[in-house]
Design an enzyme around this catalytic site. Structure first.
Site, short mmCIF file in Angstrom:
data_model
loop_
_atom_site.label_atom_id
_atom_site.label_comp_id
_atom_site.label_asym_id
_atom_site.label_seq_id
_atom_site.Cartn_x
_atom_site.Cartn_y
_atom_site.Cartn_z
N ARG A 1 11.70 84.59 -34.81
CA ARG A 1 10.10 85.21 -35.00
C ARG A 1 9.86 85.43 -36.12
O ARG A 1 8.42 85.59 -35.88
CB ARG A 1 10.62 87.02 -34.57
CG ARG A 1 9.48 87.31 -33.67
CD ARG A 1 9.91 88.93 -33.37
NE ARG A 1 11.43 89.05 -33.33
CZ ARG A 1 11.96 90.12 -32.54
NH1 ARG A 1 11.89 89.75 -31.42
NH2 ARG A 1 13.16 90.40 -32.65
N THR B 1 22.65 87.13 -39.09
CA THR B 1 22.07 86.82 -38.35
C THR B 1 21.74 84.91 -38.30
O THR B 1 21.84 84.46 -39.71
CB THR B 1 20.35 87.63 -38.47
OG1 THR B 1 18.97 87.39 -38.51
CG2 THR B 1 19.92 87.75 -40.79
N GLY C 1 20.87 91.82 -33.33
CA GLY C 1 20.61 90.23 -32.54
C GLY C 1 22.38 89.52 -32.99
O GLY C 1 22.63 89.70 -34.70
N ASP D 1 18.36 92.54 -42.01
CA ASP D 1 17.46 93.86 -43.12
C ASP D 1 17.38 95.20 -42.25
O ASP D 1 17.32 96.36 -42.53
CB ASP D 1 15.94 92.94 -42.87
CG ASP D 1 15.86 92.14 -43.38
OD1 ASP D 1 16.83 92.21 -44.53
OD2 ASP D 1 14.50 92.28 -44.07
N ASP E 1 18.46 83.56 -38.23
CA ASP E 1 17.92 83.62 -38.74
C ASP E 1 17.36 83.30 -40.56
O ASP E 1 16.41 82.61 -40.38
CB ASP E 1 16.08 84.41 -38.35
CG ASP E 1 15.72 85.42 -36.72
OD1 ASP E 1 16.13 84.07 -36.48
OD2 ASP E 1 15.48 85.53 -36.68
N ASP F 1 16.75 85.16 -42.21
CA ASP F 1 16.15 85.57 -43.67
C ASP F 1 16.08 86.52 -44.26
O ASP F 1 14.87 88.15 -44.34
CB ASP F 1 14.75 86.03 -42.21
CG ASP F 1 15.38 86.99 -41.48
OD1 ASP F 1 15.99 87.00 -41.16
OD2 ASP F 1 14.49 87.32 -40.74
N ARG G 1 20.56 97.48 -30.65
CA ARG G 1 19.38 98.16 -31.26
C ARG G 1 19.54 99.66 -30.55
O ARG G 1 19.67 100.39 -29.65
CB ARG G 1 17.60 97.59 -30.72
CG ARG G 1 18.31 96.00 -31.14
CD ARG G 1 17.07 95.17 -31.52
NE ARG G 1 17.17 93.99 -32.39
CZ ARG G 1 17.23 92.51 -31.85
NH1 ARG G 1 17.39 93.03 -30.39
NH2 ARG G 1 17.47 91.76 -32.17
P1 ADP Z 1 17.87 93.75 -37.79
O1 ADP Z 1 19.33 94.03 -37.98
O2 ADP Z 1 18.85 92.31 -37.21
O3 ADP Z 1 17.26 93.24 -38.26
P2 ADP Z 1 16.70 94.96 -35.88
O4 ADP Z 1 15.48 95.19 -36.99
O5 ADP Z 1 16.79 95.29 -35.01
O6 ADP Z 1 17.77 93.85 -36.11
O7 ADP Z 1 17.27 96.12 -37.10
C1 ADP Z 1 19.07 96.53 -36.07
C2 ADP Z 1 19.22 98.34 -35.95
O8 ADP Z 1 18.92 98.83 -37.07
C3 ADP Z 1 18.11 99.25 -35.25
O9 ADP Z 1 17.55 98.82 -33.32
C4 ADP Z 1 17.81 100.61 -35.65
O10 ADP Z 1 19.09 101.04 -35.02
C5 ADP Z 1 18.38 100.14 -37.32
N1 ADP Z 1 16.97 99.68 -37.53
C6 ADP Z 1 16.55 99.25 -38.16
N2 ADP Z 1 15.45 99.43 -38.79
C7 ADP Z 1 15.55 101.01 -39.90
C8 ADP Z 1 14.57 102.05 -40.02
N3 ADP Z 1 13.44 101.02 -41.00
N4 ADP Z 1 15.80 102.76 -40.72
C9 ADP Z 1 16.68 103.07 -39.18
N5 ADP Z 1 17.74 102.27 -38.46
C10 ADP Z 1 16.77 101.46 -39.06
O1 F6P Z 2 17.05 87.85 -35.23
C1 F6P Z 2 17.04 87.26 -34.42
C2 F6P Z 2 16.84 86.83 -32.91
O2 F6P Z 2 17.57 85.78 -32.36
C3 F6P Z 2 15.07 85.77 -33.74
O3 F6P Z 2 15.05 84.56 -33.68
C4 F6P Z 2 14.67 86.37 -32.30
O4 F6P Z 2 13.07 87.28 -33.00
C5 F6P Z 2 15.29 87.70 -31.80
O5 F6P Z 2 16.49 87.79 -32.62
C6 F6P Z 2 14.99 87.95 -30.88
O6 F6P Z 2 15.91 88.96 -30.27
P1 F6P Z 2 16.24 89.59 -28.61
O7 F6P Z 2 17.89 89.73 -28.52
O8 F6P Z 2 15.66 90.79 -28.44
O9 F6P Z 2 16.09 88.61 -27.88
#
Ligand code: ADP
Ligand code: F6P
Length: 323
Positions: free
Chosen positions: A174, A128, A14, A106, A130, A132, A75
């Site tokens: 979330r 982010t 995000g 994360d 959040d 978090d 993503r």
């Molecule tokens: P954020 O980085 O904000 O936590 P996401 O959890 O959606 O957001 O992760 C962003 C991108 O990072 C994912 O779409 C994927 O490409 C990559 N990613 C997430 N989790 C993993 C994982 N366990 N191993 C490898 N790549 C990951």
């Molecule tokens: O991680 C940031 C965040 O804005 C969260 O607070 C929310 O739950 C999520 O992303 C929403 O993601 P999307 O862009 O998939 O709607």
């Protein structure tokens, strides 16, 4: 480890206000230290698809004050697979990218950790709204998002008050209640619901509303973190039991946009600078973080194994004062 000459930078997951300031800092610091800087568009998708371009000092002009990310974000499910990660390593080799700076949350760091395990040095920067990310007390975008939410809820209060209503406001988060907790205090919410603490409708909302009504209060703001449940369901329950006209407002993605605050710009600039400081010294596979108001860094494996607990003292502050 191969000498680092070319550094790629991407934003992933995000978006968050201040990501642009971080990209700017990474690119400008990198160039000032003699690195070749490559912008990778749309997170890991762009790496796999080769959406990559060389950046110069002017590539990051006029973005410090802009929300979103000029590198775009996405993503990428494929990157969660071993095959996708190995493809990413191959792309880095083909594109001549010796190290990567990943700005995201994360999940994005888990992708970076995978790349690092295959020999592509990585640095993570927490971006982010959040807040978090376990290893860091602060994440880029958090301050802006909270200020946006407060501005919106201040406007909402006007109409809530005029109609003697109850407004149930859903803020983002979330899995984490950081935004809700602080916004709840700043907007004088009579109740704040966060995913980290189970709530009881009677005790935490309705009893408080009844008590306050006796003191003459006729309008109510309730803040609900997204991870708790749907604002509309909670508003319906409140109206059904109390008879008070209740409305749900979901602030949604507006919280992710807008011009970053001073705090986000400065934090992003310092973190971006620090990421290059590490790479220049051959210190790799780290996550940049804030600890006791200082910019620090942790090994990426250690960072991802850390846990963060929310300080719920603010809930007590809120429930005592906002009555
Ligand atoms: P954020 O980085 O904000 O936590 P996401 O959890 O959606 O957001 O992760 C962003 C991108 O990072 C994912 O779409 C994927 O490409 C990559 N990613 C997430 N989790 C993993 C994982 N366990 N191993 C490898 N790549 C990951
Ligand atoms: O991680 C940031 C965040 O804005 C969260 O607070 C929310 O739950 C999520 O992303 C929403 O993601 P999307 O862009 O998939 O709607």
């Amino acid at each position: 480890m191969k000498e680092i000459k070319t550094i790629g930078v991407l934003t992933s997951g995000g978006d968050a206000p201040g990501m642009n300031a971080a990209v700017r800092a990474v690119v400008r610091t990198g160039i000032s230290k003699g690195f070749r800087m490559m912008g990778i568009q749309r997170g890991y998708n762009g790496l796999l698809n080769g959406e990559v371009y060389e950046m110069n000092l002017r590539s990051v002009s006029e973005i410090i004050h802009r929300g979103g990310t000029v590198l775009y974000t996405a993503r990428c499910l494929e990157f969660k697979t071993e095959e996708g990660q190995k493809k990413g390593v191959e792309r880095c080799r083909e594109l001549g990218i010796d190290a990567l700076v990943v700005i995201g949350g994360d999940g994005s760091f888990r992708g970076a950790k995978a790349l690092a395990s295959y020999g592509v040095p990585c640095i993570g920067i927490p971006g982010t709204i959040d807040n978090d990310i376990a290893c860091s007390e602060y994440t880029i975008g958090y301050d802006t998002a909270m200020n946006t939410a407060v501005e919106m809820i201040d406007k909402l209060r006007d109409t809530t008050q005029s109609h003697d209503r109850c407004s149930v406001v859903e803020v983002m988060g979330r899995n984490a209640g950081y935004i809700a907790l602080n916004v709840g205090i700043a907007t004088g919410a009579i109740a704040t619901l966060i995913p980290e603490r189970p709530y009881d409708l009677e005790r935490d909302i309705l009893d408080r509303m009844r008590f306050t009504q006796k003191t003459g209060k006729k309008h109510f703001i309730i803040i609900v973190a997204e991870g708790v449940g749907h604002a509309q369901d909670i508003a319906n329950e409140i109206q059904a039991v109390s008879g008070i006209d209740a409305r749900a407002t979901i602030l949604g993605h507006v919280q992710r946009g807008g011009s970053p605050t001073l705090r986000d710009r400065v934090t992003a600039s310092s973190m971006g600078y620090h990421a290059i400081y590490l790479l220049e010294r051959g210190i790799v596979n780290r996550v940049v973080a804030v600890s006791a108001d200082q910019i620090v860094d942790y090994d990426i494996n250690v960072a991802l194994a850390m846990h963060k607990t929310i300080d719920t003292t603010l809930l007590d502050v809120s429930s005592t004062i906002s009555i």
